[in-house]
Design an enzyme around this catalytic site. Sequence first.
Site, PDB file in Angstrom:
ATOM      1  N   TYR A 281       0.821  -1.214   0.000  1.00 59.17           N
ATOM      2  CA  TYR A 281       0.000   0.000   0.000  1.00 59.17           C
ATOM      3  C   TYR A 281       0.854   1.263   0.000  1.00 59.17           C
ATOM      4  CZ  TYR A 281      -2.863   3.728   2.104  1.00 59.17           C
ATOM      5  OH  TYR A 281      -3.474   4.921   2.394  1.00 59.17           O
TER       6      TYR A 281
ATOM      7  N   LYS B 248       1.580   3.964  -3.082  1.00 59.71           N
ATOM      8  CA  LYS B 248       1.171   5.359  -2.884  1.00 59.71           C
ATOM      9  C   LYS B 248       2.364   6.296  -3.036  1.00 59.71           C
ATOM     10  CE  LYS B 248      -2.450   6.785  -1.764  1.00 59.71           C
ATOM     11  NZ  LYS B 248      -3.583   7.253  -2.630  1.00 59.71           N
TER      12      LYS B 248
END
Length: 492
Positions: free
Chosen positions: A241, A245
């Site tokens: 994640y 990002k």
Amino acid sequence: MSTEMEVLSVLQYLDNKSILVIGAAGFLANIFVEKILRVAPNVKKLYLLLRPSNEKSASQRFKDEILGKDLYRVLKEKYGPNLNQLTSKKVTVVNGDVSLEDLGLQDTDLEHEMIHQVDAIVNLAATTKFDERYDIALGINTLGVLNVLDFAKKCAKVNIFVQVSTAYVCGEKSGLIMETPYRMGETLNGTTGLDINHEKKLVEEKLDQLRVSEASPATITQTMKDMGLTRARTYGWPNTYVFTKAMGEMIVGAKRGNLPLVLIRPSIITSTIKEPFPGWTEGIRTIDTIGVGYGKGRLTCFLGDLNAISDVMPADMVVNSMLVSMTSQAGKQKETIYHVGSSIRNPLKNEKLPEIAYHCFTTKPWTNKEGKLVRVRNFEILSSMASFHRYMAIHYLIPLKGLALLNIIFCKLLDKSLKDFHRKINFAFRLVDLYQPYLFFNGVFDDTNTVKLQGMVLTEAETEMFYFDPKMINWDDYFVNIHVPGLVKYVF
């Protein structure tokens, strides 16, 4: 107010503006849309990009999954039967997919309209699973940003691009973490060679190999999940994640040209503190895993550094900071990063969390589906990974060996129980592996840019309307009277 402070009006900025919201079905995006519809009646149009599902069109998803939520009850009370008229006038649902080029737009007339009408683009699209399949996370969190940016560059009137990231793109850094950008190819551990195009190619090659070998869907999913974690950790990020990002930040920073950019980095986002009403939440967010597991009687230990700080920010305050920052930076040809958190202005120590959970669920125990009250006892505090491994060995691994021996004695009659027990233990270890960087996180987030926004609202009324100063939060009151009751109502 200091005369040196920039003054502005969010409501004036929103007046007659058209805003494209990407990832409109998400938790934060819902609160963003609801806020604008409730307080800015003069907004011209909200274009909401939604993926159609197998069963529903994007428009049907908007009616069922967005307007149908309790979140919109204040708006429904305000407008009554006129709400449908308001949304039909102010909201246009757009069939699309952020992971596709040109956002997967099929309606050329609508695309042409947006290109000539949109003033601001807010990208909230994200998959937030720590161990998401790498192809999916890369497609949405990284390459999806490029797709949105490419569309923004086609738009004639866009004067602000808001990219919502996460404060935890910093990985496991400690100390004061600054509001500074990540440049293309930059890594957390100094390993060279990070190239987003190469990552895309690796994903495509791996998927081709799996298809050729006729791997099962379950094998493909697990392989891609493992690949994401491996690639993230190669370059110093703890999970898929935050790695994807961070690469999304790199792309938008490097390729924005002169497009004004606001990069919002929220910390741990929790339930609303005030608007549209206190306690709205959905899904189990990072910090809520502990509360939900404990309240349901499934979690008896707390793993983490009690002296460390949990940086928490209510969702409505994050949305307000987004609205003020986009108003502040519209038309300015620069990139500005905002940490939206509480660790400097109003730190919440981890030691508070087990205390609050115990208080909440002993004074008002949860009632399960059978109508029985679930009684909880004090957490066993595990302040290091070594103490966690000891705890697991005593409570689970030794009993597992005993069960395995009994299974042999009883001619494998206990096979199913043994497998279930083994699976639960593996799941616990995997969860701890994913969450461990945050349980022992020792960083605090510099919020100099965010604090500057505090004085940038024109009227006292707007200061009240677009509140986001973490110093206003009383943590005991928030968790006991707002957040935990919200969890019990909407998540349990």
